[in-house]
Write an enzyme that holds these catalytic residues in place. Structure first.
Site, PDB file in Angstrom:
ATOM      1  CB  CYS A  75      -0.915   0.029   1.219  1.00  0.00           C
ATOM      2  SG  CYS A  75      -2.277   1.195   0.990  1.00  0.00           S
ATOM      3  CB  CYS A 118      -1.375   5.069   3.163  1.00  0.00           C
ATOM      4  SG  CYS A 118      -1.377   3.455   3.948  1.00  0.00           S
ATOM      5  CB  CYS A 145      -4.266   3.732   0.015  1.00  0.00           C
ATOM      6  SG  CYS A 145      -4.579   3.746   1.796  1.00  0.00           S
ATOM      7  CE  LYS A 185      -7.404  -1.138   4.924  1.00  0.00           C
ATOM      8  NZ  LYS A 185      -5.991  -0.908   4.621  1.00  0.00           N
ATOM      9  NE  ARG A 207      -5.936   5.033   8.869  1.00  0.00           N
ATOM     10  CZ  ARG A 207      -7.154   5.332   8.479  1.00  0.00           C
ATOM     11  NH1 ARG A 207      -7.681   6.497   8.798  1.00  0.00           N
ATOM     12  NH2 ARG A 207      -7.846   4.473   7.753  1.00  0.00           N
ATOM     13  NE  ARG A 212      -6.146   4.987   4.905  1.00  0.00           N
ATOM     14  CZ  ARG A 212      -5.118   5.835   4.797  1.00  0.00           C
ATOM     15  NH1 ARG A 212      -5.135   6.769   3.868  1.00  0.00           N
ATOM     16  NH2 ARG A 212      -4.106   5.756   5.638  1.00  0.00           N
ATOM     17  CD  GLU A 256     -14.723  -4.005  -3.267  1.00  0.00           C
ATOM     18  OE1 GLU A 256     -13.820  -4.679  -3.788  1.00  0.00           O
ATOM     19  OE2 GLU A 256     -14.890  -2.796  -3.519  1.00  0.00           O
ATOM     20  CE  LYS A 292      -6.582  -3.450   8.213  1.00  0.00           C
ATOM     21  NZ  LYS A 292      -5.758  -2.608   7.416  1.00  0.00           N
ATOM     22  CB  SER A 300      -3.882  -1.022  15.373  1.00  0.00           C
ATOM     23  OG  SER A 300      -4.709  -0.167  14.592  1.00  0.00           O
ATOM     24  CE1 TYR A 343      -0.010  -5.135  14.431  1.00  0.00           C
ATOM     25  CE2 TYR A 343      -2.373  -5.052  14.855  1.00  0.00           C
ATOM     26  CZ  TYR A 343      -1.282  -4.700  14.082  1.00  0.00           C
ATOM     27  OH  TYR A 343      -1.463  -3.927  12.971  1.00  0.00           O
TER      28      TYR A 343
HETATM   29  C1  PBG Z   1      -2.549   0.375   4.972  1.00  0.00           C
HETATM   30  C2  PBG Z   1      -2.985  -0.464   6.124  1.00  0.00           C
HETATM   31  C3  PBG Z   1      -3.711  -0.061   7.258  1.00  0.00           C
HETATM   32  C4  PBG Z   1      -3.786  -1.189   8.078  1.00  0.00           C
HETATM   33  C5  PBG Z   1      -3.152  -2.229   7.407  1.00  0.00           C
HETATM   34  N1  PBG Z   1      -2.671  -1.755   6.200  1.00  0.00           N
HETATM   35  C6  PBG Z   1      -4.240   1.248   7.648  1.00  0.00           C
HETATM   36  C7  PBG Z   1      -5.258   1.933   6.848  1.00  0.00           C
HETATM   37  O1  PBG Z   1      -5.839   1.405   5.904  1.00  0.00           O
HETATM   38  O2  PBG Z   1      -5.491   3.097   7.166  1.00  0.00           O
HETATM   39  C8  PBG Z   1      -4.424  -1.263   9.427  1.00  0.00           C
HETATM   40  C9  PBG Z   1      -3.819  -2.247  10.374  1.00  0.00           C
HETATM   41  C10 PBG Z   1      -4.246  -2.092  11.781  1.00  0.00           C
HETATM   42  O3  PBG Z   1      -5.017  -1.167  12.128  1.00  0.00           O
HETATM   43  O4  PBG Z   1      -3.806  -2.904  12.596  1.00  0.00           O
HETATM   44  N2  PBG Z   1      -3.540   0.647   4.049  1.00  0.00           N
HETATM   45 ZN    ZN Z   2      -2.939   2.376   2.678  1.00  0.00          ZN
END
Ligand code: PBG
Ligand code: ZN
Length: 325
Positions: free
Chosen positions: A121, A123, A131, A196, A206, A218, A234, A249, A275, A314
């Site tokens: 990605c 970003c 992204c 996602k 982030r 986003r 999707e 996700k 996260s 995690y």
């Molecule tokens: C990048 C990405 C993100 C996460 C995984 N890959 C953040 C987002 O889309 O803003 C999130 C992972 C997490 O929150 O543990 N696109």
């Molecule tokens: Zn991204």
């Protein structure tokens, strides 16, 4: 006539009978551990918002992976942080990126004992934090595909077993597949972040990845959490485009989506325990509000019961270190 009471409690009398009829089991084989790599040397920087998670430089990452392998963690999802940020995020496809360097180091050190997956990605590499490529505050789809494919190719060339696009551009799985195949990397697999959602649960990440959008959000590319049909669509589209595995996700607020995709696709399905839910659980446990072991395992079984084959989390280091499985 009085009906006899039907008594499901008979099969809950003690741990032996409960264990015998348990419908779901978890194996350490089904977990992926996300890790963050940055350029430099001798860096092992704990992340305040995510207790137990750190930034590593490639050298300290190798040390940490030795520990992980002993615990039985042998599948990693690698994120790059702290790279030079540009308008188009082109440092993402450099052969010298932190991710590419780390993959090559880990491969040289551990060979096929380690299964290496990379997040693909832009970003964390764009100066605007989106992204994809930005024009007039809109993220352009097709011009982003080339950059994402080049990033996937750089990771695959460095030795990644699997690439995991998380950008939510349309057509990126097909574009990445074509790019890999054209470069004799037909064996590199694609784990698509296929469904996602635009989610507040990514908050702590982030900060960790320094990847928050400078302006806007986003929602024009990640999914609307009000939608279940679209969530299934999707993932099915990514299956058609050639994804080897699908993903939902976040995981925790989206168990219905996990179940629905599992019932409608034969591909292995992963879910990402993100996260936000990690930090919420860690902080609630620290505050004495919940029992960490119990709540973590309840969440893991919820993912499994919903239909996830693979769990990205995690928590897996804590789980194995403390024998919670
Ligand atoms: C990048 C990405 C993100 C996460 C995984 N890959 C953040 C987002 O889309 O803003 C999130 C992972 C997490 O929150 O543990 N696109
Ligand atoms: Zn991204």
């Amino acid at each position: 006539m009085i009906q006899p009471i039907i008594r499901p409690r008979r099969l809950r009398k003690n741990g032996l009978i409960r264990g015998m009829i348990a419908e779901n089991t978890l194996s350490k084989d089904a977990f992926i551990y996300p890790m963050f790599v940055t350029k430099g040397k001798n860096i092992h920087r704990p992340i305040a918002s995510m207790p137990g998670v750190s930034h590593f430089s490639p050298d300290t990452l190798v040390k940490e992976v030795e520990v992980l392998l002993k615990l039985g963690i042998n599948k990693l999802l690698i994120f790059g942080v702290g790279e030079e940020k540009t308008e188009t995020g082109n440092s993402s496809n450099s052969a010298n990126s932190a991710v590419a360097t780390a993959i090559a180091r880990l491969r040289a050190e551990f060979g096929s004992d380690l299964y290496l997956i990379t997040d693909v990605c832009l970003c964390a590499y764009t100066n605007h934090g989106h992204c994809g490529v930005l024009a007039d505050d809109y993220v352009l789809n097709d011009p982003s595909l080339e950059l994402l494919s080049d990033m996937a190719l750089a990771h695959a060339k460095a030795g990644a077993d699997m690439v995991a696009p998380s950008d939510m551009m349309d057509g990126r799985v097909a574009a990445i597949r074509e790019k890999l195949d054209d470069n004799d990397l037909g064996n590199t697999a694609i784990l698509s972040y296929s469904t996602k959602f635009a989610s507040a649960y990514y908050g702590p990440f982030r900060d960790v990845a320094d990847s928050a959008p400078q302006k806007g959000d986003r929602q024009s590319y990640q999914m609307d959490f009000r939608n279940g049909n679209e969530a299934l669509r999707e993932s099915l589209l990514d299956e058609e485009e050639g994804a080897d595995m699908l993903m939902v996700k976040p995981a925790l607020a989206y168990l219905d989506v996990i179940q629905r995709i599992k019932q409608n696709s034969l591909l292995p399905l992963a879910c990402y325990n993100v996260s936000g839910t990690y930090s919420m659980v860690k902080n609630a446990a620290k505050a004495g509000l919940v029992d960490e072991r119990k709540i973590v395992m309840e969440n893991m079984y919820a993912f499994k019961r919903a239909g996830a084959d693979v769990i990205i989390t995690y928590h897996i280091k804590d789980i194995l270190q403390n024998n919670w499985l």
